[in-house]
Design an enzyme around this catalytic site. Sequence first.
Site, mmCIF file in Angstrom:
data_model
loop_
_atom_site.group_PDB
_atom_site.id
_atom_site.type_symbol
_atom_site.label_atom_id
_atom_site.label_comp_id
_atom_site.label_asym_id
_atom_site.label_seq_id
_atom_site.Cartn_x
_atom_site.Cartn_y
_atom_site.Cartn_z
ATOM 1 N N GLU A 168 4.973 4.226 -2.195
ATOM 2 C CA GLU A 168 4.946 3.296 -1.246
ATOM 3 C C GLU A 168 6.096 2.797 -0.985
ATOM 4 O OE1 GLU A 168 1.934 2.947 0.287
ATOM 5 O OE2 GLU A 168 1.642 0.758 0.765
ATOM 6 N N ASP A 169 7.090 2.301 -2.042
ATOM 7 C CA ASP A 169 8.229 1.368 -1.522
ATOM 8 C C ASP A 169 9.495 2.156 -1.885
ATOM 9 O OD1 ASP A 169 6.409 -0.449 -1.211
ATOM 10 O OD2 ASP A 169 6.324 -1.238 -3.472
#
Length: 488
Positions: free
Chosen positions: A75-76
């Site tokens: 996600e990051d």
Amino acid sequence: MTIEQIINKVKENDPKADIELLKLAYDFANKAHGAQKRKTGEPYIQHSLHTAFVLAQIKADLNTVIAGILHDVPEDTERTLEDVKKKFGNEIGFLVEGITKLSKIKYRGVERYRESLRKMFLAMAKDLRVILIKFCDRLHNLRTLDALPEDKRLRIARETMEIYAPIAGILGIWRLKWQMEDICFKHLYPEEYKKLEYKYEVEKKVERNKYTQKVKNILGQKLKNENINFTIKGRFKHLYSIYKKIQKKERKFDEIYDVFALRVIVPTIQDCYKTLGIIHTLWKPKAGRIKDYIAVPKPNGYSSLHTTVFGPENKATEFQIRTKEMHEKSLYGIAAHWHYKQMGGSDIKQSKQPRWIQDILNIQREAKNTNEFIQKIKLDVFKDRIFIFSPRCDVFDLPEKSTPIDFAYAIHTEIGNKAIAALVNNIMVSLDQPLKNGDSVEIIIDKKRKGPNRDWLKFVKTHRAKEKINQATKASRLEQLKRIIPGI
Ligand code: MN
């Protein structure tokens, strides 16, 4: 938090765990997150490590701990889910994927609450471990909530209170439930929290400590004489649970503050009963407060002996008596069940747990490996169960095609006996209409109603409903007979 702390915890749980893989995951996540910082100013990897540490604390297996370290990577960071799968295999990849998907569920206020809950349950159906990771991720986010702006802070606290904490309760992971609730309580009702904290932690603390020490000394001596190994701890009451009790007017302020609570942990079930006996010979038990949750565990599997006695100075004193295994299961719930299964042997009767948890345990026992376990859980456990919500958003699990009558009896015998109509998702339906997963059901009762209709037996699905209908109708037919033929 360092990777060494996690390694030690993991080794404690399972000395044979693959520590190299754990270190590899740490290096991978550390590099991927690089110089990223959290809102608190800490390096991002700290969040990943804290999440993994709590997972190890609740005795999750190694792959789950590793997925905890990797959970924010796709996600990051620049690294993708494919990268994770390639490097760590499908199982860990699957867990990380589950978390990534789950994070896409956005909270849209109370009206969407049930929808979110349902999605959580669906995620659980795939693999409960995804939910465990999500809980630990959430717990660390809560602990660092102060760094966020107020609106975001309150939104996260509210969402946790309404969705995460109740699910942690259903899974019996009390340790996480209480921790989450107390942090949210502090953010959502700061005034009430401060007041309670002061009253409970400051005003009463010295008195409480002195008193519990006295009880410990007296009881400890007796247990020593009987050669029973023991630990006795004063029990911390969770502020939010005190607050709820006061809100519900179940108890008065002082009744709660002045109750002293201790927990005794002993090696075997036999020792539990012996200890109960010793406590009752020392101090007079309060009538109606002796509970044997070892012989009859609570529906979520909780077992312990409870008693309240008039202790020294005639003060009401609560005891919980349990084995170490019962204690860990009460803290870690489903996670500890897995752990004890892996380590072999269990001293707790499993018959009183919700059926789906029993099923999970049975599958765990039969599965040859984790993959097979996950597959089977998907197919078996949630296939023929549905989750139904009460108007207060309590969740009940019932067999497929259960009807409003099954639901009514699941809530309470009297609700079943006096049911006259049902609202499913706010629409009036007939009492024999099969319910669907995620329905919210309200039962309408008539207090004057004499009892259930025997025709209901034709459509109810649960054993409990059948039994209760039979009982109630038998009793009422006997009454009728008595009226017709006096003297039988
Ligand atoms: Mn996270």
